[in-house]
Design a protein around this motif. Structure first.
Motif, PDB file in Angstrom:
ATOM      1  N   ALA A 174      14.325  -9.686  -7.206  1.00  0.00           N
ATOM      2  CA  ALA A 174      14.420  -9.560  -5.750  1.00  0.00           C
ATOM      3  C   ALA A 174      14.584 -10.926  -5.081  1.00  0.00           C
ATOM      4  O   ALA A 174      14.015 -11.926  -5.522  1.00  0.00           O
ATOM      5  N   ASP A 175      15.340 -10.930  -3.998  1.00  0.00           N
ATOM      6  CA  ASP A 175      15.440 -12.123  -3.167  1.00  0.00           C
ATOM      7  C   ASP A 175      14.219 -12.243  -2.270  1.00  0.00           C
ATOM      8  O   ASP A 175      13.788 -13.337  -1.928  1.00  0.00           O
ATOM      9  N   ILE A 176      13.692 -11.074  -1.888  1.00  0.00           N
ATOM     10  CA  ILE A 176      12.534 -11.000  -0.998  1.00  0.00           C
ATOM     11  C   ILE A 176      11.561  -9.972  -1.560  1.00  0.00           C
ATOM     12  O   ILE A 176      11.970  -8.890  -1.979  1.00  0.00           O
ATOM     13  N   VAL A 177      10.280 -10.326  -1.562  1.00  0.00           N
ATOM     14  CA  VAL A 177       9.221  -9.365  -1.862  1.00  0.00           C
ATOM     15  C   VAL A 177       8.494  -9.144  -0.539  1.00  0.00           C
ATOM     16  O   VAL A 177       7.853 -10.056  -0.012  1.00  0.00           O
ATOM     17  N   LEU A 178       8.677  -7.959   0.025  1.00  0.00           N
ATOM     18  CA  LEU A 178       7.992  -7.601   1.267  1.00  0.00           C
ATOM     19  C   LEU A 178       6.729  -6.853   0.887  1.00  0.00           C
ATOM     20  O   LEU A 178       6.792  -5.756   0.335  1.00  0.00           O
ATOM     21  N   LEU A 179       5.587  -7.466   1.171  1.00  0.00           N
ATOM     22  CA  LEU A 179       4.287  -6.928   0.782  1.00  0.00           C
ATOM     23  C   LEU A 179       3.561  -6.449   2.020  1.00  0.00           C
ATOM     24  O   LEU A 179       3.222  -7.245   2.898  1.00  0.00           O
ATOM     25  N   ASN A 180       3.338  -5.135   2.105  1.00  0.00           N
ATOM     26  CA  ASN A 180       2.733  -4.530   3.292  1.00  0.00           C
ATOM     27  C   ASN A 180       1.371  -3.937   2.946  1.00  0.00           C
ATOM     28  O   ASN A 180       1.279  -3.001   2.153  1.00  0.00           O
ATOM     29  N   PHE A 181       0.318  -4.477   3.569  1.00  0.00           N
ATOM     30  CA  PHE A 181      -1.031  -3.942   3.412  1.00  0.00           C
ATOM     31  C   PHE A 181      -1.300  -2.976   4.565  1.00  0.00           C
ATOM     32  O   PHE A 181      -1.208  -3.369   5.730  1.00  0.00           O
ATOM     33  N   LEU A 182      -1.613  -1.737   4.253  1.00  0.00           N
ATOM     34  CA  LEU A 182      -1.974  -0.764   5.287  1.00  0.00           C
ATOM     35  C   LEU A 182      -3.449  -0.933   5.629  1.00  0.00           C
ATOM     36  O   LEU A 182      -4.267  -1.259   4.761  1.00  0.00           O
ATOM     37  N   PRO A 183      -3.816  -0.706   6.889  1.00  0.00           N
ATOM     38  CA  PRO A 183      -5.178  -0.982   7.350  1.00  0.00           C
ATOM     39  C   PRO A 183      -6.302  -0.326   6.561  1.00  0.00           C
ATOM     40  O   PRO A 183      -7.322  -0.950   6.304  1.00  0.00           O
ATOM     41  N   LYS A 184      -6.133   0.915   6.138  1.00  0.00           N
ATOM     42  CA  LYS A 184      -7.236   1.646   5.510  1.00  0.00           C
ATOM     43  C   LYS A 184      -7.120   1.752   3.994  1.00  0.00           C
ATOM     44  O   LYS A 184      -7.887   2.462   3.357  1.00  0.00           O
ATOM     45  N   ALA A 185      -6.179   1.034   3.409  1.00  0.00           N
ATOM     46  CA  ALA A 185      -5.964   1.102   1.964  1.00  0.00           C
ATOM     47  C   ALA A 185      -6.743   0.001   1.242  1.00  0.00           C
ATOM     48  O   ALA A 185      -7.001  -1.055   1.818  1.00  0.00           O
ATOM     49  N   LEU A 186      -7.104   0.249   0.000  1.00  0.00           N
ATOM     50  CA  LEU A 186      -7.758  -0.780  -0.808  1.00  0.00           C
ATOM     51  C   LEU A 186      -6.723  -1.694  -1.472  1.00  0.00           C
ATOM     52  O   LEU A 186      -6.932  -2.887  -1.597  1.00  0.00           O
ATOM     53  N   SER A 232       0.819  -1.209   0.000  1.00  0.00           N
ATOM     54  CA  SER A 232       0.000   0.000   0.000  1.00  0.00           C
ATOM     55  C   SER A 232       0.853   1.259   0.000  1.00  0.00           C
ATOM     56  O   SER A 232       1.920   1.304   0.605  1.00  0.00           O
ATOM     57  N   MET A 233       0.339   2.266  -0.664  1.00  0.00           N
ATOM     58  CA  MET A 233       0.986   3.576  -0.650  1.00  0.00           C
ATOM     59  C   MET A 233       0.641   4.272   0.663  1.00  0.00           C
ATOM     60  O   MET A 233      -0.523   4.281   1.065  1.00  0.00           O
ATOM     61  N   ALA A 234       1.641   4.841   1.302  1.00  0.00           N
ATOM     62  CA  ALA A 234       1.398   5.602   2.526  1.00  0.00           C
ATOM     63  C   ALA A 234       0.705   6.909   2.158  1.00  0.00           C
ATOM     64  O   ALA A 234       1.067   7.561   1.182  1.00  0.00           O
ATOM     65  N   SER A 235      -0.297   7.267   2.932  1.00  0.00           N
ATOM     66  CA  SER A 235      -0.970   8.544   2.705  1.00  0.00           C
ATOM     67  C   SER A 235      -0.181   9.647   3.396  1.00  0.00           C
ATOM     68  O   SER A 235       0.757   9.376   4.141  1.00  0.00           O
ATOM     69  N   LYS A 236      -0.582  10.857   3.165  1.00  0.00           N
ATOM     70  CA  LYS A 236       0.106  11.982   3.808  1.00  0.00           C
ATOM     71  C   LYS A 236      -0.041  11.946   5.330  1.00  0.00           C
ATOM     72  O   LYS A 236       0.742  12.524   6.050  1.00  0.00           O
ATOM     73  N   GLN A 237      -1.061  11.243   5.808  1.00  0.00           N
ATOM     74  CA  GLN A 237      -1.304  11.177   7.251  1.00  0.00           C
ATOM     75  C   GLN A 237      -0.554  10.026   7.923  1.00  0.00           C
ATOM     76  O   GLN A 237      -0.534   9.938   9.143  1.00  0.00           O
ATOM     77  N   THR A 238       0.020   9.115   7.151  1.00  0.00           N
ATOM     78  CA  THR A 238       0.685   7.963   7.759  1.00  0.00           C
ATOM     79  C   THR A 238       2.193   8.056   7.572  1.00  0.00           C
ATOM     80  O   THR A 238       2.693   8.731   6.678  1.00  0.00           O
ATOM     81  N   ILE A 239       2.900   7.349   8.407  1.00  0.00           N
ATOM     82  CA  ILE A 239       4.357   7.276   8.317  1.00  0.00           C
ATOM     83  C   ILE A 239       4.710   6.461   7.084  1.00  0.00           C
ATOM     84  O   ILE A 239       4.069   5.459   6.777  1.00  0.00           O
ATOM     85  N   ASN A 240       5.740   6.872   6.372  1.00  0.00           N
ATOM     86  CA  ASN A 240       6.173   6.150   5.185  1.00  0.00           C
ATOM     87  C   ASN A 240       6.833   4.844   5.612  1.00  0.00           C
ATOM     88  O   ASN A 240       7.970   4.826   6.071  1.00  0.00           O
ATOM     89  N   TRP A 241       6.102   3.760   5.462  1.00  0.00           N
ATOM     90  CA  TRP A 241       6.591   2.459   5.919  1.00  0.00           C
ATOM     91  C   TRP A 241       7.819   2.003   5.135  1.00  0.00           C
ATOM     92  O   TRP A 241       8.673   1.311   5.689  1.00  0.00           O
ATOM     93  N   ARG A 242       7.926   2.403   3.887  1.00  0.00           N
ATOM     94  CA  ARG A 242       9.089   2.003   3.090  1.00  0.00           C
ATOM     95  C   ARG A 242      10.371   2.593   3.690  1.00  0.00           C
ATOM     96  O   ARG A 242      11.398   1.924   3.750  1.00  0.00           O
ATOM     97  N   ASN A 243      10.310   3.836   4.136  1.00  0.00           N
ATOM     98  CA  ASN A 243      11.479   4.442   4.787  1.00  0.00           C
ATOM     99  C   ASN A 243      11.843   3.693   6.063  1.00  0.00           C
ATOM    100  O   ASN A 243      13.029   3.537   6.369  1.00  0.00           O
ATOM    101  N   GLN A 244      10.846   3.239   6.806  1.00  0.00           N
ATOM    102  CA  GLN A 244      11.112   2.465   8.024  1.00  0.00           C
ATOM    103  C   GLN A 244      11.900   1.199   7.690  1.00  0.00           C
ATOM    104  O   GLN A 244      12.849   0.852   8.390  1.00  0.00           O
ATOM    105  N   VAL A 245      11.490   0.502   6.652  1.00  0.00           N
ATOM    106  CA  VAL A 245      12.169  -0.737   6.257  1.00  0.00           C
ATOM    107  C   VAL A 245      13.600  -0.429   5.837  1.00  0.00           C
ATOM    108  O   VAL A 245      14.545  -1.080   6.292  1.00  0.00           O
ATOM    109  N   VAL A 246      13.775   0.556   4.976  1.00  0.00           N
ATOM    110  CA  VAL A 246      15.109   0.908   4.495  1.00  0.00           C
ATOM    111  C   VAL A 246      16.007   1.308   5.665  1.00  0.00           C
ATOM    112  O   VAL A 246      17.143   0.834   5.774  1.00  0.00           O
ATOM    113  N   ASN A 247      15.511   2.142   6.550  1.00  0.00           N
ATOM    114  CA  ASN A 247      16.326   2.588   7.685  1.00  0.00           C
ATOM    115  C   ASN A 247      16.677   1.443   8.628  1.00  0.00           C
ATOM    116  O   ASN A 247      17.754   1.433   9.219  1.00  0.00           O
ATOM    117  N   SER A 248      15.789   0.476   8.763  1.00  0.00           N
ATOM    118  CA  SER A 248      16.022  -0.650   9.675  1.00  0.00           C
ATOM    119  C   SER A 248      16.948  -1.718   9.092  1.00  0.00           C
ATOM    120  O   SER A 248      17.659  -2.385   9.836  1.00  0.00           O
TER     121      SER A 248
END
Length: 143
Positions: free
Chosen positions: A77-89, A24-40
């Motif tokens: 990719a070696d890994i496909v990390l698929l993240n569904f955000l709660p309010k996204a379609l 899911s794409m992060a909305s302007k109201q949510t934290i960018n989860w992709r940045n969290q993964v990259v930083n971690s």
């Protein structure tokens, strides 16, 4: 390093591991989860990020190029990390789930609040795909 569809995919070297950041794409109201993964995980992986902010304004040729980049990036990719955000379609993410659920490279984050979570979890259970209710738990597993 983070590669986007604005750049060519790298030549894959045997000592490099790649994660495709699907979901899911992060909305302007949510934290960018992709940045969290990259930083971690930046010391362990290279990242393939399909995020295209203005994807809805792409013409047919640009969209074709973008989709082909995504398909090639997921394949490499070696890994496909698929993240569904709660309010996204997340219709594209559901397609990506179908493409990779029966492989050994998919890791799925699907909170119970996601509107199709029971479907996603059932599908993942069928194919023994690792599933997590939080992004933090997935990151811990990939560390």
């Amino acid at each position: 390093m983070v590669f986007t569809s604005e750049t060519a995919l790298p030549i894959k070297e045997s000592d490099q591991r790649y994660i495709f950041l699907a979901g899911s794409m992060a909305s302007k109201q949510t934290i960018n989860w992709r940045n969290q993964v990259v930083n971690s995980l930046r010391n362990s992986y290279q990242f393939l990020d399909p995020t295209k902010e203005h994807r809805d304004t792409l013409n047919a040729t640009q969209m074709k190029t973008h989709v082909e980049w995504e398909l090639d990036a997921m394949a490499m990719a070696d890994i496909v990390l698929l993240n569904f955000l709660p309010k996204a379609l997340s219709p594209i993410s559901l397609v990506e789930l179908g493409l990779y659920v029966n492989t050994n490279k998919l890791y799925v984050v699907c909170p119970k609040a996601f509107y199709k979570s029971s479907y996603v979890v059932t599908l993942c259970e069928r194919y023994h795909t690792p599933t997590f209710t939080t992004l933090h738990k997935a990151i811990d597993t990939l560390t």
